[in-house]
Write a protein that holds these residues in place. Sequence first.
Motif, PDB file in Angstrom:
ATOM      1  N   ILE A 673      55.388  89.270  66.934  1.00  0.00           N
ATOM      2  CA  ILE A 673      53.623  89.647  67.331  1.00  0.00           C
ATOM      3  C   ILE A 673      53.611  91.280  68.269  1.00  0.00           C
ATOM      4  CG2 ILE A 673      52.553  89.150  69.752  1.00  0.00           C
ATOM      5  CD1 ILE A 673      52.959  86.524  69.916  1.00  0.00           C
ATOM      6  N   CYS A 674      52.841  91.843  67.459  1.00  0.00           N
ATOM      7  CA  CYS A 674      53.001  93.136  67.505  1.00  0.00           C
ATOM      8  C   CYS A 674      51.740  94.153  67.847  1.00  0.00           C
ATOM      9  CB  CYS A 674      53.442  94.132  66.824  1.00  0.00           C
ATOM     10  SG  CYS A 674      52.420  93.328  65.152  1.00  0.00           S
ATOM     11  N   ARG A 675      51.596  95.346  68.663  1.00  0.00           N
ATOM     12  CA  ARG A 675      50.399  95.658  68.202  1.00  0.00           C
ATOM     13  C   ARG A 675      50.243  96.625  67.024  1.00  0.00           C
ATOM     14  NH1 ARG A 675      51.768  97.629  73.543  1.00  0.00           N
ATOM     15  NH2 ARG A 675      49.424  96.800  74.958  1.00  0.00           N
ATOM     16  N   ASP A 676      48.346  96.955  67.002  1.00  0.00           N
ATOM     17  CA  ASP A 676      48.713  97.445  65.374  1.00  0.00           C
ATOM     18  C   ASP A 676      48.588  98.929  65.256  1.00  0.00           C
ATOM     19  OD1 ASP A 676      47.301  97.320  62.550  1.00  0.00           O
ATOM     20  OD2 ASP A 676      45.644  97.022  63.157  1.00  0.00           O
ATOM     21  N   ALA A 677      49.838  99.231  64.819  1.00  0.00           N
ATOM     22  CA  ALA A 677      50.534 100.124  64.467  1.00  0.00           C
ATOM     23  C   ALA A 677      51.748 100.333  63.418  1.00  0.00           C
ATOM     24  CB  ALA A 677      51.624 100.547  65.499  1.00  0.00           C
ATOM     25  N   GLY A 678      51.045 101.527  62.398  1.00  0.00           N
ATOM     26  CA  GLY A 678      51.513 101.538  61.560  1.00  0.00           C
ATOM     27  C   GLY A 678      51.542 101.058  60.106  1.00  0.00           C
ATOM     28  N   ASP A 679      52.905 101.005  59.688  1.00  0.00           N
ATOM     29  CA  ASP A 679      52.422  99.349  58.669  1.00  0.00           C
ATOM     30  C   ASP A 679      52.599  97.853  58.914  1.00  0.00           C
ATOM     31  OD1 ASP A 679      52.125 101.775  57.069  1.00  0.00           O
ATOM     32  OD2 ASP A 679      53.691 101.230  55.266  1.00  0.00           O
ATOM     33  N   LEU A 680      52.693  97.719  60.071  1.00  0.00           N
ATOM     34  CA  LEU A 680      52.834  96.349  60.786  1.00  0.00           C
ATOM     35  C   LEU A 680      51.667  95.568  60.234  1.00  0.00           C
ATOM     36  CD1 LEU A 680      54.256  96.838  64.653  1.00  0.00           C
ATOM     37  CD2 LEU A 680      55.108  95.784  62.362  1.00  0.00           C
ATOM     38  N   ARG A 681      50.029  95.861  60.093  1.00  0.00           N
ATOM     39  CA  ARG A 681      49.009  95.406  60.092  1.00  0.00           C
ATOM     40  C   ARG A 681      48.905  94.939  58.237  1.00  0.00           C
ATOM     41  NH1 ARG A 681      44.536 100.058  60.027  1.00  0.00           N
ATOM     42  NH2 ARG A 681      45.494 100.101  62.017  1.00  0.00           N
ATOM     43  N   LEU A 682      49.858  95.892  57.470  1.00  0.00           N
ATOM     44  CA  LEU A 682      50.762  95.569  55.669  1.00  0.00           C
ATOM     45  C   LEU A 682      51.308  94.300  56.424  1.00  0.00           C
ATOM     46  CD1 LEU A 682      50.273  98.496  54.423  1.00  0.00           C
ATOM     47  CD2 LEU A 682      48.404  96.861  55.104  1.00  0.00           C
ATOM     48  N   LEU A 683      52.403  94.192  57.246  1.00  0.00           N
ATOM     49  CA  LEU A 683      53.159  93.241  56.833  1.00  0.00           C
ATOM     50  C   LEU A 683      52.449  91.811  58.178  1.00  0.00           C
ATOM     51  CD1 LEU A 683      56.417  92.412  57.223  1.00  0.00           C
ATOM     52  CD2 LEU A 683      56.393  93.544  58.982  1.00  0.00           C
ATOM     53  N   ILE A 684      51.712  91.922  59.049  1.00  0.00           N
ATOM     54  CA  ILE A 684      51.420  90.907  59.375  1.00  0.00           C
ATOM     55  C   ILE A 684      51.147  89.811  59.342  1.00  0.00           C
ATOM     56  CG2 ILE A 684      51.352  89.894  61.786  1.00  0.00           C
ATOM     57  CD1 ILE A 684      54.056  91.406  61.731  1.00  0.00           C
TER      58      ILE A 684
END
Length: 750
Positions: A673-684
Amino acid sequence: MNIGFDITHPADVHLFRHSIIELQKNGYQVQVTARNLPVIHQLLSNFKIEFISRKSPAGIWGRILGLFSITWQLYRIFRKFQPDILIAGPGNIYIPIIAHFLNRHSIIVADTEHTRIQNWIVSRLAKFIYTPQCYRTNIGKKQKRFNGTKELIYLDPFLKDHIKLTLPDIIAKSGTDHLKESFKPYKQTVLIRLSAWQATHDLFMDPPINWRNVVVQLSYDYNIIIIPAGSSNPALAPWIPNLSVEDYHPLIALSDIVITEGATTAAEGAILGKPVIYANPLRLGYLNELEKDYGLVFNVNNDYELFSCFENIGFQVHYQRRFREKRDRYIRDKGNTLKWLSEQLLNDISQLREYQSSQVDSITFIANIDPDIMRLGGIESYIREIATRMRKNDVPLHVVGVREQGMQASHHSHYADQMEYSSFEPIVNNNEKSFISSFRFLTNLLIRAWRVHFDKHTVLHFQRADFALPFIWRSQRKVCTIHGNPGDVIQMTKSRFHYIAYRLLERFVLPRMDSIIFVAESAIDIYRERFPKLTHKMALIPPLFSKKFMPLSVKSRKLLRTKFHLPTEAKICSYVGRFEMEKNVSELLRDMKLLIDENPNIHFLMVGRGSEEKNLRRLATEYHSHNIHIMTDVPYHEVAYIYNLSDITLLYSHSEGLPIAALESIACGVPVICRDAGDLRLLIQDGVNGWLMQNGNGKNLIRRALYENPISPQVCAETVSNGRDAKLFEAMLRTYGIAKRLSQSKNYQR
């Protein structure tokens, strides 16, 4: 591969133009610098070759001072371009020096034996030197001889057969009023080429011919055309046409005789089948050959010898035919010199490229780390994984970092795994129990970097752009990794001054890197817009992580909870990483305290260390919660256990790249569970391997993840592929320049 050319003479343009175009067609990046002479600039523009103008020295003091000022100017240009090989023509003293300081190789074409100072420097610094067969000096193994002269490389010996204009047409187009009126088609035409007498080998010399007297006497019987290289006697102005550069060689081909003070024009006239009178006391090997073996050039040293040449030559029609026959014999003897140069350059460039790659024999990491006490954090994990794979391939590793004496005393090697290395150079000894900051490390680098010795063929790998500043003038290959978007972090945690200073440092440092690695796609997109000229140096290489991060069975997970003294049936959330302000660890701890108050069956693990450790322990004490566990002594080889015993992993950072903690957690089958930062939107992938927080709804997502939306560990783990690691590692090797060498090794391990 980047190739640099420096043009100092108009003949250099003709000499290298075919090679420049051929290299560009073969995918090479080419940068051309040109001496500030209008004729050179016009020639390059005519051939549609882009160039950067540089200074042009004049006189003896201009030559002496120019050795420093021009070398510095060219150094700045080519240091920014980062050429792999530098190439130049005869008499170029700057390129071998610059190549030496840039730790690159240079290739020089030389045909002038009497430039002794330049030749002495070139013979010691250049990698290869191309000379004619008739070159009188033996340079040794560096010397590669070609049959003919450099003028044969670019000049069509039968140019006259292709010229559409006649000599009167050229005179009518560009001649002065006096020249147009005095020009008689029935007279023989004499072309006189005057030198500027400002070259290094011309210093302290005077022209041997009184041209005013010669021109006046010859003008009664011949058409006279004068082409000066620099300023000339005003009395000669009536015979000087306003000639365009493309008409120069046709003018030689259409003339009947050529008189010149310059060796290049003498060779060009001979190749075009004209009798040439060379009025210069300096002797050259290729002109001696044209004179003694082929009778195309006549050397004179005074007015009397010059007029004697006219009487001997005779200027009859059969003499013109005889000189063309001599030229034809010369061409047959010499063969295709242009083909030789093109093939030789491509072969030598390919050879030097492989040689330079093979010379990279070690990697040096520069970061504020202690390899004996590796922290839990993204950068440390990034370095550790690269180092592990490099050591498997027997690549020596060196570290320039921090000696954490205070940490070693309190936690020793149990804190985290040690990194294998060949040598460690501590820039600063840190006696405190907290880790040294990046700013303090940079300050110590600026003070003490001068005493750090590097192997000649090591690669310097910086983990922040500003860490490269003290080493920017070193000749070693330089690689910088941009972890996320550092500017955003500095803007959030530091003052406006720190942010501006960092941005300015980036603008200065990044153009001087050989390669720039980005771990996040979002970051490389930002930097491509910010530095469009550096796009060819940028590479997107997501972080490597070990294959030991994998899902364990339910039974193994319960055993791990017992090992770490945690309830086997509890709901466990974890955070693994640095305890720093930009990670929002205080906000994360507050949210977990509220959830624990709602449900005492929830436990929260915080694994890592950093400047916020004291603050976190203080908050945990204030909350009076036994379900909050701050763990600062977990070795790296047990981090996979922390993920596997957890139900979810939490990341509250506002700014990230592609965090290794998220990759490792998902690889262990634990959602993030994380904030929408960097490339996390592409990973999660929401509901598959985690959830992205929107509008600060962290507590609600955590509740749902723990009680409402269980995720299959196997399905979660399949969303990241450890199989990518081989390609990622090979991409990393390419940025270091050792991919080919290692791949050919029998013991190569991906």
